[in-house]
Design a protein around this motif. Structure first.
Motif, PDB file in Angstrom:
ATOM      1  N   MET A   1     -30.820  -1.167  24.634  1.00 54.50           N
ATOM      2  CA  MET A   1     -31.223  -2.411  25.256  1.00 54.50           C
ATOM      3  C   MET A   1     -31.819  -3.314  24.187  1.00 54.50           C
ATOM      4  SD  MET A   1     -34.653  -1.485  27.481  1.00 54.50           S
ATOM      5  CE  MET A   1     -34.181   0.218  27.716  1.00 54.50           C
ATOM      6  N   SER A   2     -31.692  -4.633  24.355  1.00 58.12           N
ATOM      7  CA  SER A   2     -32.164  -5.579  23.356  1.00 58.12           C
ATOM      8  C   SER A   2     -33.112  -6.578  23.986  1.00 58.12           C
ATOM      9  CB  SER A   2     -30.990  -6.322  22.710  1.00 58.12           C
ATOM     10  OG  SER A   2     -30.153  -5.421  22.024  1.00 58.12           O
ATOM     11  N   ASP A   3     -33.942  -7.196  23.151  1.00 58.33           N
ATOM     12  CA  ASP A   3     -34.912  -8.181  23.614  1.00 58.33           C
ATOM     13  C   ASP A   3     -34.266  -9.558  23.606  1.00 58.33           C
ATOM     14  OD1 ASP A   3     -37.220  -9.501  24.286  1.00 58.33           O
ATOM     15  OD2 ASP A   3     -37.953  -9.614  22.228  1.00 58.33           O
ATOM     16  N   LEU A   4     -33.836 -10.045  24.760  1.00 62.36           N
ATOM     17  CA  LEU A   4     -33.121 -11.315  24.844  1.00 62.36           C
ATOM     18  C   LEU A   4     -33.852 -12.349  25.679  1.00 62.36           C
ATOM     19  CD1 LEU A   4     -29.507  -9.934  25.426  1.00 62.36           C
ATOM     20  CD2 LEU A   4     -30.514 -10.698  23.271  1.00 62.36           C
ATOM     21  N   SER A   5     -34.792 -11.931  26.501  1.00 60.15           N
ATOM     22  CA  SER A   5     -35.421 -12.854  27.442  1.00 60.15           C
ATOM     23  C   SER A   5     -36.855 -13.164  27.035  1.00 60.15           C
ATOM     24  CB  SER A   5     -35.412 -12.248  28.846  1.00 60.15           C
ATOM     25  OG  SER A   5     -36.112 -11.025  28.835  1.00 60.15           O
ATOM     26  N   THR A 187     -34.437  -7.290  17.427  1.00 55.99           N
ATOM     27  CA  THR A 187     -33.656  -7.752  16.284  1.00 55.99           C
ATOM     28  C   THR A 187     -34.234  -9.081  15.820  1.00 55.99           C
ATOM     29  OG1 THR A 187     -31.729  -6.650  17.233  1.00 55.99           O
ATOM     30  CG2 THR A 187     -31.331  -8.180  15.424  1.00 55.99           C
ATOM     31  N   LEU A 188     -35.264  -9.005  15.011  1.00 59.44           N
ATOM     32  CA  LEU A 188     -36.048 -10.167  14.609  1.00 59.44           C
ATOM     33  C   LEU A 188     -35.618 -10.660  13.228  1.00 59.44           C
ATOM     34  CD1 LEU A 188     -39.509  -8.661  15.628  1.00 59.44           C
ATOM     35  CD2 LEU A 188     -38.093 -10.226  16.988  1.00 59.44           C
ATOM     36  N   ASP A 189     -35.752 -11.964  13.020  1.00 54.35           N
ATOM     37  CA  ASP A 189     -35.421 -12.556  11.719  1.00 54.35           C
ATOM     38  C   ASP A 189     -36.623 -12.406  10.792  1.00 54.35           C
ATOM     39  OD1 ASP A 189     -34.246 -13.935   9.649  1.00 54.35           O
ATOM     40  OD2 ASP A 189     -34.600 -15.930  10.525  1.00 54.35           O
ATOM     41  N   LEU A 190     -36.855 -11.170  10.385  1.00 57.26           N
ATOM     42  CA  LEU A 190     -37.997 -10.832   9.537  1.00 57.26           C
ATOM     43  C   LEU A 190     -37.501  -9.953   8.391  1.00 57.26           C
ATOM     44  CD1 LEU A 190     -40.592  -9.975  12.354  1.00 57.26           C
ATOM     45  CD2 LEU A 190     -40.402 -12.127  11.059  1.00 57.26           C
ATOM     46  N   PRO A 191     -36.818 -10.554   7.406  1.00 54.40           N
ATOM     47  CA  PRO A 191     -36.169  -9.749   6.362  1.00 54.40           C
ATOM     48  C   PRO A 191     -37.131  -8.959   5.492  1.00 54.40           C
ATOM     49  CG  PRO A 191     -36.107 -12.091   5.815  1.00 54.40           C
ATOM     50  CD  PRO A 191     -36.565 -11.998   7.237  1.00 54.40           C
ATOM     51  N   ARG A 192     -38.340  -9.454   5.293  1.00 56.57           N
ATOM     52  CA  ARG A 192     -39.289  -8.708   4.463  1.00 56.57           C
ATOM     53  C   ARG A 192     -39.718  -7.414   5.143  1.00 56.57           C
ATOM     54  NH1 ARG A 192     -41.921 -11.125   0.223  1.00 56.57           N
ATOM     55  NH2 ARG A 192     -41.254 -13.234  -0.303  1.00 56.57           N
ATOM     56  N   LEU A 193     -39.833  -7.461   6.456  1.00 60.31           N
ATOM     57  CA  LEU A 193     -40.162  -6.264   7.217  1.00 60.31           C
ATOM     58  C   LEU A 193     -38.984  -5.310   7.285  1.00 60.31           C
ATOM     59  CD1 LEU A 193     -41.866  -4.569   9.247  1.00 60.31           C
ATOM     60  CD2 LEU A 193     -40.996  -6.088  11.046  1.00 60.31           C
ATOM     61  N   ARG A 194     -37.787  -5.832   7.386  1.00 62.89           N
ATOM     62  CA  ARG A 194     -36.623  -5.008   7.686  1.00 62.89           C
ATOM     63  C   ARG A 194     -35.928  -4.444   6.440  1.00 62.89           C
ATOM     64  NH1 ARG A 194     -32.972  -7.990  12.016  1.00 62.89           N
ATOM     65  NH2 ARG A 194     -31.935  -5.952  11.888  1.00 62.89           N
TER      66      ARG A 194
END
Length: 230
Positions: A1-5, A187-194
């Motif tokens: 499941m993904s976080d979309l809402s 699925t976050l736009d956090l490249p330093r974390l990921r």
């Protein structure tokens, strides 16, 4: 499941405690040994130190739990107010379980990899804020296959049994296991974390994002002509 809402209603920010496992740096980052030679051990230590520096900056030293068998690292970070739990050497998930058991009731618990040398406190705080919307969640690595952050809810104690703790299922392909276990994929736009570092390619990716000061010092010593990357 993904976080979309979007969240349905605001909630108070939880008091996050973050558990970070660190392998004894005398033996860590073995996949980098061929590329960096004798610098492997100081590089492993620098990566861990930069990760912990960012976590302390995000949540405060008294909310960081390090699980390690590295005596030097344990001594330094204990002096800085971080809670240290001895790693019995039974594997990553067992180490995380011990650290998570030390999270106080009434606080939210998260498990974070210890090899994120490009991590910035702001990105970790953003991820924890997103995780606070869910009972259980995780942030996948840059490839979407592994996991860098596994978050639970507020730890409660009923009949002496804690609830709300995340169940760490790290290792190859861990994102699918965490999702199958009921955790929401963030699925976050956090490249330093990921961007976790295990080999030369991931070290390059982290370097392009900007390394922490200790890791950068080691890398610059290895490749002094580097400009932005080795």
């Amino acid at each position: 499941m993904s976080d979309l809402s979007p969240p349905t209603s605001p909630a108070p920010a939880p008091d996050w405690h973050v558990v970070v496992p660190v392998k004894d740096t005398r033996h860590g980052k073995s996949r980098l040994a061929r590329s960096v030679g004798a610098a492997r051990e100081p590089l492993a230590r620098a990566i861990a130190d930069d990760t912990l520096e960012a976590v302390v900056g995000a949540v405060g030293a008294d909310r960081v739990i390090v699980v390690t068998s590295d005596a030097g690292l344990a001594a330094e970070w204990s002096q800085r107010g971080v809670h240290v739990v001895a790693d019995p050497g039974e594997g990553l998930n067992a180490a995380l379980g011990l650290g998570l058991a030390a999270v106080p009731t009434g606080c939210a618990a998260a498990a974070l990899l210890g090899d994120l040398p490009a991590l910035h406190p702001v990105e970790l705080r953003e991820a924890l804020a997103a995780a606070a919307r869910h009972d259980q969640s995780f942030v996948p690595d840059a490839d979407g296959v592994g996991t860098v952050l596994r978050c639970g809810g507020v730890v409660r104690s009923g009949d002496g049994v804690p609830s709300g703790l995340p169940r760490p299922l790290f290792g190859a392909g861990s994102a699918a296991r965490h999702e199958a276990d009921g955790a929401v994929r963030l699925t976050l736009d956090l490249p330093r974390l990921r961007t976790d570092v295990d080999d030369l390619a991931s070290l390059e990716a982290a370097s392009l994002l900007g390394l922490g000061t200790r890791t950068q010092a080691v890398v610059s010593g290895l490749w002094p002509r580097a400009s932005g990357w080795i």
